[in-house]
Design an enzyme around this catalytic site. Structure first.
Site, PDB file in Angstrom:
ATOM      1  N   TYR A  58       0.846  -1.197   0.000  1.00 47.95           N
ATOM      2  CA  TYR A  58       0.000   0.000   0.000  1.00 47.95           C
ATOM      3  C   TYR A  58       0.876   1.239   0.000  1.00 47.95           C
ATOM      4  CZ  TYR A  58      -4.997  -0.352  -0.009  1.00 47.95           C
ATOM      5  OH  TYR A  58      -6.284  -0.469  -0.428  1.00 47.95           O
ATOM      6  N   GLU A  60      -0.516   4.831  -0.459  1.00 44.37           N
ATOM      7  CA  GLU A  60      -1.307   6.056  -0.685  1.00 44.37           C
ATOM      8  C   GLU A  60      -0.410   7.284  -0.564  1.00 44.37           C
ATOM      9  OE1 GLU A  60      -4.641   6.076   1.959  1.00 44.37           O
ATOM     10  OE2 GLU A  60      -5.692   4.547   0.800  1.00 44.37           O
ATOM     11  N   ASP A 207      -6.630  13.340 -25.267  1.00 45.32           N
ATOM     12  CA  ASP A 207      -6.583  11.935 -24.848  1.00 45.32           C
ATOM     13  C   ASP A 207      -5.927  11.167 -25.991  1.00 45.32           C
ATOM     14  OD1 ASP A 207      -7.036   9.291 -24.355  1.00 45.32           O
ATOM     15  OD2 ASP A 207      -9.158   9.503 -23.834  1.00 45.32           O
ATOM     16  N   THR A 233      -3.750   5.803 -22.075  1.00 44.87           N
ATOM     17  CA  THR A 233      -3.531   4.471 -21.527  1.00 44.87           C
ATOM     18  C   THR A 233      -2.084   4.109 -21.827  1.00 44.87           C
ATOM     19  OG1 THR A 233      -4.336   3.571 -23.608  1.00 44.87           O
ATOM     20  CG2 THR A 233      -5.911   3.654 -21.790  1.00 44.87           C
ATOM     21  N   LYS A 236      -1.914   0.258 -25.112  1.00 47.73           N
ATOM     22  CA  LYS A 236      -2.330   0.111 -26.514  1.00 47.73           C
ATOM     23  C   LYS A 236      -1.067   0.132 -27.389  1.00 47.73           C
ATOM     24  CE  LYS A 236      -7.024   1.871 -25.902  1.00 47.73           C
ATOM     25  NZ  LYS A 236      -7.162   2.395 -24.549  1.00 47.73           N
ATOM     26  N   ARG A 242      -1.217  -2.605 -18.267  1.00 47.56           N
ATOM     27  CA  ARG A 242      -2.603  -2.114 -18.428  1.00 47.56           C
ATOM     28  C   ARG A 242      -2.837  -1.007 -17.434  1.00 47.56           C
ATOM     29  NH1 ARG A 242      -5.912  -4.678 -21.677  1.00 47.56           N
ATOM     30  NH2 ARG A 242      -7.707  -3.327 -21.437  1.00 47.56           N
TER      31      ARG A 242
HETATM   32  C1  LIG Z   1      -9.270   7.338 -26.451  1.00 48.04           C
HETATM   33  C2  LIG Z   1      -9.487   6.442 -25.272  1.00 48.04           C
HETATM   34  N1  LIG Z   1      -9.556   6.970 -24.037  1.00 48.04           N
HETATM   35  C3  LIG Z   1      -9.778   6.231 -22.948  1.00 48.04           C
HETATM   36  C4  LIG Z   1      -9.906   4.866 -23.048  1.00 48.04           C
HETATM   37  C5  LIG Z   1     -10.236   4.083 -21.812  1.00 48.04           C
HETATM   38  O1  LIG Z   1      -9.202   3.311 -21.375  1.00 48.04           O
HETATM   39  P1  LIG Z   1      -9.478   2.176 -20.274  1.00 48.04           P
HETATM   40  O2  LIG Z   1     -10.143   1.062 -21.010  1.00 48.04           O
HETATM   41  O3  LIG Z   1      -8.113   1.839 -19.781  1.00 48.04           O
HETATM   42  O4  LIG Z   1     -10.345   2.757 -19.224  1.00 48.04           O
HETATM   43  C6  LIG Z   1      -9.819   4.249 -24.303  1.00 48.04           C
HETATM   44  C7  LIG Z   1      -9.964   2.788 -24.389  1.00 48.04           C
HETATM   45  O5  LIG Z   1     -10.206   2.191 -25.362  1.00 48.04           O
HETATM   46  C8  LIG Z   1      -9.625   5.058 -25.443  1.00 48.04           C
HETATM   47  O6  LIG Z   1      -9.591   4.533 -26.666  1.00 48.04           O
END
Ligand SMILES: Cc1ncc(COP(=O)(O)O)c(C=O)c1O
Length: 430
Positions: A58, A60, A207, A233, A236, A242
Protein backbone atom coordinates in the site's frame (compact mmCIF):
# COMPACT_ATOMS: atom_id res chain seq x y z
CA UNK A 1 17.08 -13.08 -4.88
CA UNK A 2 16.00 -13.28 -8.52
CA UNK A 3 12.33 -12.39 -8.26
CA UNK A 4 11.24 -14.00 -11.53
CA UNK A 5 12.13 -17.43 -10.06
CA UNK A 6 9.46 -16.80 -7.45
CA UNK A 7 6.42 -16.60 -9.68
CA UNK A 8 6.13 -18.43 -12.89
CA UNK A 9 6.16 -22.07 -11.83
CA UNK A 10 3.97 -21.67 -8.75
CA UNK A 11 0.46 -21.48 -10.07
CA UNK A 12 0.62 -24.85 -11.79
CA UNK A 13 1.34 -26.42 -8.44
CA UNK A 14 -1.14 -24.50 -6.27
CA UNK A 15 -4.19 -23.75 -8.40
CA UNK A 16 -4.63 -25.96 -11.41
CA UNK A 17 -8.04 -24.43 -12.22
CA UNK A 18 -6.70 -20.91 -12.74
CA UNK A 19 -3.53 -22.25 -14.34
CA UNK A 20 -5.67 -24.10 -16.89
CA UNK A 21 -7.66 -20.96 -17.71
CA UNK A 22 -4.45 -18.96 -18.17
CA UNK A 23 -3.10 -21.70 -20.42
CA UNK A 24 -6.23 -21.58 -22.56
CA UNK A 25 -5.92 -17.80 -22.89
CA UNK A 26 -2.26 -18.11 -23.85
CA UNK A 27 -3.21 -20.60 -26.57
CA UNK A 28 -6.01 -18.38 -27.80
CA UNK A 29 -3.62 -15.48 -28.13
CA UNK A 30 -1.02 -17.70 -29.80
CA UNK A 31 -3.43 -19.13 -32.36
CA UNK A 32 -5.44 -16.02 -33.22
CA UNK A 33 -4.41 -13.04 -35.30
CA UNK A 34 -5.12 -10.17 -32.94
CA UNK A 35 -6.37 -7.17 -34.88
CA UNK A 36 -8.20 -5.38 -32.06
CA UNK A 37 -6.69 -1.91 -32.38
CA UNK A 38 -6.53 -1.26 -28.63
CA UNK A 39 -4.67 -4.47 -27.77
CA UNK A 40 -1.03 -5.44 -27.83
CA UNK A 41 1.38 -8.04 -26.49
CA UNK A 42 3.23 -6.78 -23.43
CA UNK A 43 6.78 -8.02 -22.96
CA UNK A 44 7.61 -10.78 -20.51
CA UNK A 45 9.53 -8.18 -18.50
CA UNK A 46 6.36 -6.08 -18.18
CA UNK A 47 4.37 -9.16 -17.11
CA UNK A 48 7.14 -10.02 -14.68
CA UNK A 49 7.04 -6.60 -13.02
CA UNK A 50 3.25 -6.55 -13.00
CA UNK A 51 3.08 -9.94 -11.30
CA UNK A 52 5.63 -8.94 -8.68
CA UNK A 53 5.95 -8.46 -4.92
CA UNK A 54 4.86 -4.83 -5.30
CA UNK A 55 1.31 -6.23 -5.45
CA UNK A 56 1.61 -6.47 -1.66
CA UNK A 57 2.33 -2.81 -0.99
CA UNK A 58 0.00 0.00 0.00
CA UNK A 59 1.40 3.40 -0.90
CA UNK A 60 -1.31 6.06 -0.68
CA UNK A 61 0.23 9.42 -1.47
CA UNK A 62 3.15 10.32 -3.72
CA UNK A 63 6.90 9.53 -3.58
CA UNK A 64 8.38 10.97 -0.39
CA UNK A 65 4.89 11.89 0.87
CA UNK A 66 3.19 8.55 1.63
CA UNK A 67 0.61 7.65 4.23
CA UNK A 68 2.32 4.29 4.90
CA UNK A 69 5.74 3.14 6.01
CA UNK A 70 7.96 0.81 4.01
CA UNK A 71 7.60 2.80 0.82
CA UNK A 72 11.26 3.35 -0.01
CA UNK A 73 11.36 0.89 -2.91
CA UNK A 74 7.93 1.63 -4.34
CA UNK A 75 9.04 5.27 -4.26
CA UNK A 76 12.04 4.28 -6.35
CA UNK A 77 9.78 2.53 -8.85
CA UNK A 78 7.44 5.51 -9.15
CA UNK A 79 10.33 8.01 -9.40
CA UNK A 80 11.93 5.93 -12.12
CA UNK A 81 8.66 5.60 -14.07
CA UNK A 82 8.14 9.39 -13.76
CA UNK A 83 11.66 10.17 -14.96
CA UNK A 84 11.27 7.87 -17.96
CA UNK A 85 7.80 9.04 -18.96
CA UNK A 86 8.86 12.70 -18.86
CA UNK A 87 11.80 11.94 -21.11
CA UNK A 88 9.63 9.88 -23.46
CA UNK A 89 6.97 12.54 -23.98
CA UNK A 90 9.14 15.58 -23.38
CA UNK A 91 6.94 16.90 -20.59
CA UNK A 92 7.57 18.53 -17.22
CA UNK A 93 5.00 16.84 -14.96
CA UNK A 94 3.19 13.51 -14.83
CA UNK A 95 0.81 11.56 -12.65
CA UNK A 96 1.13 7.81 -13.17
CA UNK A 97 -1.39 6.62 -10.62
CA UNK A 98 -4.67 6.36 -12.56
CA UNK A 99 -5.66 2.71 -12.91
CA UNK A 100 -7.12 3.07 -16.40
CA UNK A 101 -7.71 5.50 -19.25
CA UNK A 102 -11.29 6.16 -18.15
CA UNK A 103 -10.11 6.99 -14.62
CA UNK A 104 -7.39 9.28 -15.93
CA UNK A 105 -10.05 11.27 -17.78
CA UNK A 106 -12.29 11.29 -14.70
CA UNK A 107 -9.42 12.65 -12.64
CA UNK A 108 -8.95 15.48 -15.14
CA UNK A 109 -12.66 16.30 -14.95
CA UNK A 110 -12.57 16.23 -11.16
CA UNK A 111 -9.51 18.48 -11.11
CA UNK A 112 -10.67 21.13 -13.57
CA UNK A 113 -14.48 21.04 -13.90
CA UNK A 114 -17.60 21.45 -11.79
CA UNK A 115 -20.73 19.31 -12.26
CA UNK A 116 -22.90 20.61 -15.15
CA UNK A 117 -20.02 22.47 -16.82
CA UNK A 118 -20.03 22.34 -20.59
CA UNK A 119 -17.50 20.11 -22.37
CA UNK A 120 -16.96 19.59 -26.09
CA UNK A 121 -15.70 16.19 -27.28
CA UNK A 122 -15.79 13.98 -30.35
CA UNK A 123 -18.88 11.84 -30.70
CA UNK A 124 -18.65 8.08 -30.38
CA UNK A 125 -20.31 7.79 -33.77
CA UNK A 126 -17.42 9.69 -35.37
CA UNK A 127 -14.73 7.63 -33.70
CA UNK A 128 -14.48 9.40 -30.32
CA UNK A 129 -14.41 7.67 -26.92
CA UNK A 130 -17.17 7.04 -24.39
CA UNK A 131 -15.44 9.20 -21.79
CA UNK A 132 -15.45 12.26 -24.07
CA UNK A 133 -19.09 13.07 -23.34
CA UNK A 134 -21.10 10.08 -24.58
CA UNK A 135 -24.58 9.92 -23.02
CA UNK A 136 -24.24 6.59 -21.14
CA UNK A 137 -20.90 7.63 -19.60
CA UNK A 138 -20.34 9.77 -16.49
CA UNK A 139 -18.88 12.44 -18.79
CA UNK A 140 -22.21 12.63 -20.63
CA UNK A 141 -24.35 12.41 -17.49
CA UNK A 142 -22.59 14.85 -15.18
CA UNK A 143 -21.63 17.49 -17.72
CA UNK A 144 -23.42 19.38 -20.43
CA UNK A 145 -21.65 17.44 -23.16
CA UNK A 146 -21.65 18.85 -26.68
CA UNK A 147 -20.28 16.60 -29.40
CA UNK A 148 -18.47 17.34 -32.66
CA UNK A 149 -18.00 14.93 -35.52
CA UNK A 150 -16.49 14.35 -38.93
CA UNK A 151 -17.44 15.67 -42.37
CA UNK A 152 -20.27 13.82 -44.04
CA UNK A 153 -19.16 14.30 -47.64
CA UNK A 154 -16.91 16.22 -50.03
CA UNK A 155 -13.13 16.01 -50.30
CA UNK A 156 -12.83 15.99 -46.49
CA UNK A 157 -15.40 13.20 -45.97
CA UNK A 158 -14.79 11.37 -42.63
CA UNK A 159 -12.15 13.89 -41.51
CA UNK A 160 -12.63 15.92 -38.32
CA UNK A 161 -14.83 18.90 -39.04
CA UNK A 162 -12.68 21.65 -37.49
CA UNK A 163 -15.16 24.31 -38.64
CA UNK A 164 -17.86 22.53 -36.66
CA UNK A 165 -15.57 22.29 -33.62
CA UNK A 166 -15.01 26.05 -33.84
CA UNK A 167 -18.69 26.89 -34.35
CA UNK A 168 -19.76 24.67 -31.44
CA UNK A 169 -17.01 26.10 -29.25
CA UNK A 170 -18.09 29.67 -29.97
CA UNK A 171 -21.76 28.85 -29.50
CA UNK A 172 -21.54 26.77 -26.29
CA UNK A 173 -18.32 28.16 -24.77
CA UNK A 174 -17.26 24.85 -23.14
CA UNK A 175 -14.90 24.97 -20.19
CA UNK A 176 -12.98 22.07 -21.73
CA UNK A 177 -12.44 20.82 -25.26
CA UNK A 178 -11.40 17.19 -25.64
CA UNK A 179 -9.38 16.02 -28.64
CA UNK A 180 -8.40 12.41 -29.28
CA UNK A 181 -10.25 9.34 -30.47
CA UNK A 182 -10.59 5.57 -30.49
CA UNK A 183 -11.25 4.78 -34.14
CA UNK A 184 -9.99 7.84 -36.01
CA UNK A 185 -6.97 6.67 -38.06
CA UNK A 186 -5.62 10.05 -39.16
CA UNK A 187 -3.33 12.66 -37.68
CA UNK A 188 -5.31 15.04 -35.48
CA UNK A 189 -4.40 18.70 -35.78
CA UNK A 190 -3.59 19.49 -32.13
CA UNK A 191 -2.52 23.04 -33.05
CA UNK A 192 -5.90 23.76 -34.59
CA UNK A 193 -7.61 22.53 -31.40
CA UNK A 194 -5.34 24.78 -29.35
CA UNK A 195 -6.27 27.79 -31.45
CA UNK A 196 -9.97 27.06 -31.00
CA UNK A 197 -9.56 26.54 -27.24
CA UNK A 198 -7.63 29.82 -26.97
CA UNK A 199 -10.46 31.74 -28.64
CA UNK A 200 -12.87 30.82 -25.87
CA UNK A 201 -10.34 30.42 -23.07
CA UNK A 202 -11.13 26.71 -22.60
CA UNK A 203 -8.88 23.96 -21.30
CA UNK A 204 -7.66 21.58 -24.00
CA UNK A 205 -7.48 17.94 -22.93
CA UNK A 206 -5.85 15.60 -25.43
CA UNK A 207 -6.58 11.93 -24.85
CA UNK A 208 -3.87 10.24 -26.92
CA UNK A 209 -4.65 6.72 -25.62
CA UNK A 210 -4.56 5.24 -29.09
CA UNK A 211 -1.65 7.21 -30.46
CA UNK A 212 0.75 7.36 -27.48
CA UNK A 213 3.06 4.62 -28.79
CA UNK A 214 3.26 6.47 -32.10
CA UNK A 215 3.93 9.74 -30.27
CA UNK A 216 6.67 8.10 -28.19
CA UNK A 217 8.29 6.88 -31.41
CA UNK A 218 7.91 10.34 -33.01
CA UNK A 219 5.68 8.91 -35.73
CA UNK A 220 2.68 11.04 -34.69
CA UNK A 221 2.66 14.66 -33.48
CA UNK A 222 3.22 15.10 -29.74
CA UNK A 223 0.24 16.99 -28.28
CA UNK A 224 2.06 18.09 -25.12
CA UNK A 225 3.01 21.56 -26.38
CA UNK A 226 -0.53 22.33 -27.57
CA UNK A 227 -2.64 21.03 -24.72
CA UNK A 228 -3.18 21.84 -21.07
CA UNK A 229 -3.37 18.17 -20.16
CA UNK A 230 -2.65 14.92 -21.97
CA UNK A 231 -4.09 11.59 -20.87
CA UNK A 232 -3.29 8.15 -22.20
CA UNK A 233 -3.53 4.47 -21.53
CA UNK A 234 -0.22 2.63 -21.44
CA UNK A 235 -1.26 -0.69 -22.96
CA UNK A 236 -2.33 0.11 -26.51
CA UNK A 237 0.31 1.19 -29.05
CA UNK A 238 2.61 1.89 -26.10
CA UNK A 239 2.62 -1.90 -25.53
CA UNK A 240 2.89 -1.89 -21.78
CA UNK A 241 1.20 -2.48 -18.48
CA UNK A 242 -2.60 -2.11 -18.43
CA UNK A 243 -2.84 1.32 -16.96
CA UNK A 244 -2.83 5.04 -17.67
CA UNK A 245 -1.11 8.37 -17.16
CA UNK A 246 -1.71 12.11 -17.08
CA UNK A 247 0.90 14.54 -18.45
CA UNK A 248 1.16 18.31 -18.39
CA UNK A 249 3.66 21.16 -18.58
CA UNK A 250 1.59 23.29 -16.21
CA UNK A 251 2.59 23.22 -12.53
CA UNK A 252 -0.73 24.59 -11.26
CA UNK A 253 -2.60 21.92 -13.20
CA UNK A 254 -0.46 19.04 -11.96
CA UNK A 255 -1.14 20.09 -8.35
CA UNK A 256 -4.89 19.89 -9.02
CA UNK A 257 -4.51 16.60 -10.91
CA UNK A 258 -2.49 15.04 -8.08
CA UNK A 259 -5.17 15.82 -5.52
CA UNK A 260 -7.90 14.70 -7.90
CA UNK A 261 -6.27 11.29 -8.44
CA UNK A 262 -5.50 10.84 -4.73
CA UNK A 263 -7.38 11.43 -2.49
CA UNK A 264 -10.07 12.68 -4.89
CA UNK A 265 -10.77 9.54 -6.86
CA UNK A 266 -8.54 6.67 -5.80
CA UNK A 267 -6.96 5.13 -2.74
CA UNK A 268 -3.71 3.20 -3.00
CA UNK A 269 -1.96 3.20 -6.36
CA UNK A 270 -1.18 -0.19 -7.93
CA UNK A 271 2.54 -0.26 -7.29
CA UNK A 272 3.13 -3.51 -9.19
CA UNK A 273 1.59 -1.79 -12.22
CA UNK A 274 3.77 1.25 -11.50
CA UNK A 275 6.86 -0.99 -11.68
CA UNK A 276 5.53 -2.47 -14.92
CA UNK A 277 4.98 1.03 -16.31
CA UNK A 278 8.62 1.87 -15.55
CA UNK A 279 9.52 -1.17 -17.67
CA UNK A 280 7.13 -0.08 -20.43
CA UNK A 281 8.60 3.42 -20.64
CA UNK A 282 12.12 2.01 -20.55
CA UNK A 283 11.29 -0.23 -23.50
CA UNK A 284 9.66 2.61 -25.43
CA UNK A 285 12.80 4.73 -25.01
CA UNK A 286 14.88 2.16 -26.88
CA UNK A 287 15.57 2.60 -30.63
CA UNK A 288 13.95 -0.81 -31.32
CA UNK A 289 10.61 0.63 -30.25
CA UNK A 290 10.83 3.23 -32.99
CA UNK A 291 11.37 0.49 -35.58
CA UNK A 292 8.46 -1.43 -34.13
CA UNK A 293 6.11 1.57 -34.49
CA UNK A 294 7.31 2.26 -38.04
CA UNK A 295 6.36 -1.35 -38.84
CA UNK A 296 2.98 -0.93 -37.08
CA UNK A 297 2.14 2.00 -39.34
CA UNK A 298 3.45 0.48 -42.56
CA UNK A 299 1.54 -2.75 -41.83
CA UNK A 300 -1.65 -0.73 -41.34
CA UNK A 301 -1.11 1.02 -44.67
CA UNK A 302 -0.64 -2.35 -46.42
CA UNK A 303 -3.76 -3.77 -44.76
CA UNK A 304 -5.80 -0.76 -45.89
CA UNK A 305 -4.41 -1.04 -49.42
CA UNK A 306 -5.30 -4.73 -49.73
CA UNK A 307 -8.81 -4.19 -48.38
CA UNK A 308 -9.38 -1.46 -50.97
CA UNK A 309 -8.12 -3.84 -53.67
CA UNK A 310 -10.68 -6.32 -52.36
CA UNK A 311 -13.55 -3.87 -52.93
CA UNK A 312 -14.05 -2.40 -49.46
CA UNK A 313 -14.04 1.27 -48.52
CA UNK A 314 -11.67 2.54 -45.87
CA UNK A 315 -13.14 5.28 -43.71
CA UNK A 316 -11.06 8.47 -44.36
CA UNK A 317 -9.58 6.74 -47.40
CA UNK A 318 -6.52 5.34 -45.60
CA UNK A 319 -4.54 5.60 -42.40
CA UNK A 320 -1.69 7.55 -40.76
CA UNK A 321 -1.61 5.29 -37.74
CA UNK A 322 -2.14 1.73 -36.49
CA UNK A 323 -5.90 1.82 -37.19
CA UNK A 324 -7.73 0.67 -40.31
CA UNK A 325 -11.42 1.56 -40.21
CA UNK A 326 -13.36 -0.54 -42.66
CA UNK A 327 -16.67 0.37 -44.24
CA UNK A 328 -18.52 -2.83 -45.14
CA UNK A 329 -21.43 -1.13 -46.84
CA UNK A 330 -20.08 -1.52 -50.42
CA UNK A 331 -20.58 -5.27 -49.87
CA UNK A 332 -23.85 -4.92 -47.99
CA UNK A 333 -22.43 -6.62 -44.90
CA UNK A 334 -22.82 -5.63 -41.24
CA UNK A 335 -20.07 -5.26 -38.64
CA UNK A 336 -21.80 -7.66 -36.34
CA UNK A 337 -21.87 -10.50 -38.85
CA UNK A 338 -18.37 -9.79 -40.14
CA UNK A 339 -16.85 -9.71 -36.63
CA UNK A 340 -18.40 -13.09 -35.79
CA UNK A 341 -17.23 -14.90 -38.92
CA UNK A 342 -13.71 -13.47 -38.59
CA UNK A 343 -13.58 -14.60 -34.97
CA UNK A 344 -14.56 -18.11 -36.11
CA UNK A 345 -11.54 -18.31 -38.40
CA UNK A 346 -9.23 -16.88 -35.75
CA UNK A 347 -9.04 -13.23 -36.72
CA UNK A 348 -10.01 -11.02 -33.77
CA UNK A 349 -11.32 -7.51 -34.43
CA UNK A 350 -14.32 -5.44 -33.39
CA UNK A 351 -17.43 -4.15 -35.07
CA UNK A 352 -17.39 -0.38 -35.17
CA UNK A 353 -19.94 2.14 -36.36
CA UNK A 354 -18.83 4.15 -39.37
CA UNK A 355 -19.60 7.88 -39.50
CA UNK A 356 -23.32 8.47 -40.17
CA UNK A 357 -23.90 4.74 -39.85
CA UNK A 358 -27.46 3.74 -40.79
CA UNK A 359 -27.17 0.62 -38.60
CA UNK A 360 -27.56 0.68 -34.79
CA UNK A 361 -24.43 0.43 -32.55
CA UNK A 362 -24.96 -3.28 -31.84
CA UNK A 363 -24.98 -4.07 -35.58
CA UNK A 364 -22.89 -1.34 -37.32
CA UNK A 365 -21.64 -1.14 -40.91
CA UNK A 366 -17.98 -1.21 -40.04
CA UNK A 367 -15.03 -3.00 -38.47
CA UNK A 368 -12.00 -1.55 -36.73
CA UNK A 369 -8.67 -3.25 -37.27
CA UNK A 370 -5.31 -2.46 -35.68
CA UNK A 371 -1.81 -3.72 -36.35
CA UNK A 372 0.03 -3.27 -32.99
CA UNK A 373 -0.39 -6.79 -31.58
CA UNK A 374 0.38 -8.79 -34.73
CA UNK A 375 3.35 -6.51 -35.46
CA UNK A 376 4.66 -7.16 -31.94
CA UNK A 377 4.86 -10.88 -32.67
CA UNK A 378 6.69 -10.20 -35.94
CA UNK A 379 4.11 -9.95 -38.74
CA UNK A 380 5.60 -7.98 -41.63
CA UNK A 381 4.18 -6.27 -44.73
CA UNK A 382 3.93 -9.54 -46.65
CA UNK A 383 2.06 -11.18 -43.76
CA UNK A 384 -0.37 -8.27 -43.61
CA UNK A 385 -0.96 -8.61 -47.35
CA UNK A 386 -1.89 -12.24 -46.63
CA UNK A 387 -4.07 -11.23 -43.66
CA UNK A 388 -5.89 -8.62 -45.79
CA UNK A 389 -6.65 -11.24 -48.41
CA UNK A 390 -7.79 -13.70 -45.74
CA UNK A 391 -10.26 -11.08 -44.50
CA UNK A 392 -11.37 -10.45 -48.09
CA UNK A 393 -11.88 -14.18 -48.73
CA UNK A 394 -13.86 -14.79 -45.53
CA UNK A 395 -16.09 -11.75 -45.96
CA UNK A 396 -16.68 -12.35 -49.68
CA UNK A 397 -17.71 -15.93 -48.85
CA UNK A 398 -20.46 -14.50 -46.61
CA UNK A 399 -22.19 -13.55 -49.83
CA UNK A 400 -22.05 -17.19 -51.08
CA UNK A 401 -24.06 -20.26 -50.06
CA UNK A 402 -23.45 -22.04 -46.73
CA UNK A 403 -21.37 -24.82 -48.22
CA UNK A 404 -18.94 -22.49 -49.98
CA UNK A 405 -18.81 -20.32 -46.87
CA UNK A 406 -17.84 -23.23 -44.64
CA UNK A 407 -15.23 -24.44 -47.10
CA UNK A 408 -13.56 -21.01 -47.21
CA UNK A 409 -13.72 -20.60 -43.42
CA UNK A 410 -12.09 -24.00 -42.87
CA UNK A 411 -9.28 -23.20 -45.30
CA UNK A 412 -8.65 -19.78 -43.76
CA UNK A 413 -8.69 -21.17 -40.21
CA UNK A 414 -5.90 -23.56 -41.24
CA UNK A 415 -3.95 -20.72 -42.85
CA UNK A 416 -4.37 -18.57 -39.71
CA UNK A 417 -2.97 -21.35 -37.51
CA UNK A 418 -0.08 -21.93 -39.86
CA UNK A 419 0.79 -18.20 -40.02
CA UNK A 420 0.52 -17.87 -36.22
CA UNK A 421 2.81 -20.85 -35.68
CA UNK A 422 5.59 -18.91 -37.45
CA UNK A 423 5.39 -16.17 -34.81
CA UNK A 424 5.22 -17.32 -31.16
CA UNK A 425 3.81 -14.50 -29.04
CA UNK A 426 6.41 -15.26 -26.39
CA UNK A 427 9.67 -16.70 -27.58
CA UNK A 428 10.93 -17.84 -24.18
CA UNK A 429 9.08 -20.32 -21.94
CA UNK A 430 6.23 -18.47 -20.30
C1 LIG B 1 -9.27 7.34 -26.45
C2 LIG B 1 -9.49 6.44 -25.27
N1 LIG B 1 -9.56 6.97 -24.04
C3 LIG B 1 -9.78 6.23 -22.95
C4 LIG B 1 -9.91 4.87 -23.05
C5 LIG B 1 -10.24 4.08 -21.81
O1 LIG B 1 -9.20 3.31 -21.38
P1 LIG B 1 -9.48 2.18 -20.27
O2 LIG B 1 -10.14 1.06 -21.01
O3 LIG B 1 -8.11 1.84 -19.78
O4 LIG B 1 -10.34 2.76 -19.22
C6 LIG B 1 -9.82 4.25 -24.30
C7 LIG B 1 -9.96 2.79 -24.39
O5 LIG B 1 -10.21 2.19 -25.36
C8 LIG B 1 -9.63 5.06 -25.44
O6 LIG B 1 -9.59 4.53 -26.67
Amino acid sequence: MNTSDLYFKRLKETDTDVDLILGKELNRQQNQIELIASENIASLSTLNAQGSVMTNKYAEGYPGRRYYGGCEFVDEAEELALKRVKELFNCKFANLQPHSGAQANQAVFLALLQPHDTILGMSLASGGHLTHGAKPNMSGKWFNAIQYGVKKDGNDKDLIDYDEVEELAEKHRPKMIIAGASAYPRVIDWKKFREIANKIDAYLLVDMAHYSGLVAAKEYPNPIDYSDIVTSTTHKTLRGARSAMILTNNEEIIKKINSAVFPGLQGGPLMHVMAAKAVTFGEALKPEFRNYIKNVVSNAKILAEVLVERGFRIVTGGTDSHIVWLDLSPKNLTGDKAEKILEEVGIACNKNAIPYDPNPPKITSGLRFGTPAATSRGFNNEDFRIVGNMIGDVLDALLENDEKQQMVSKKIRESVISLCSKYPIYKEPY
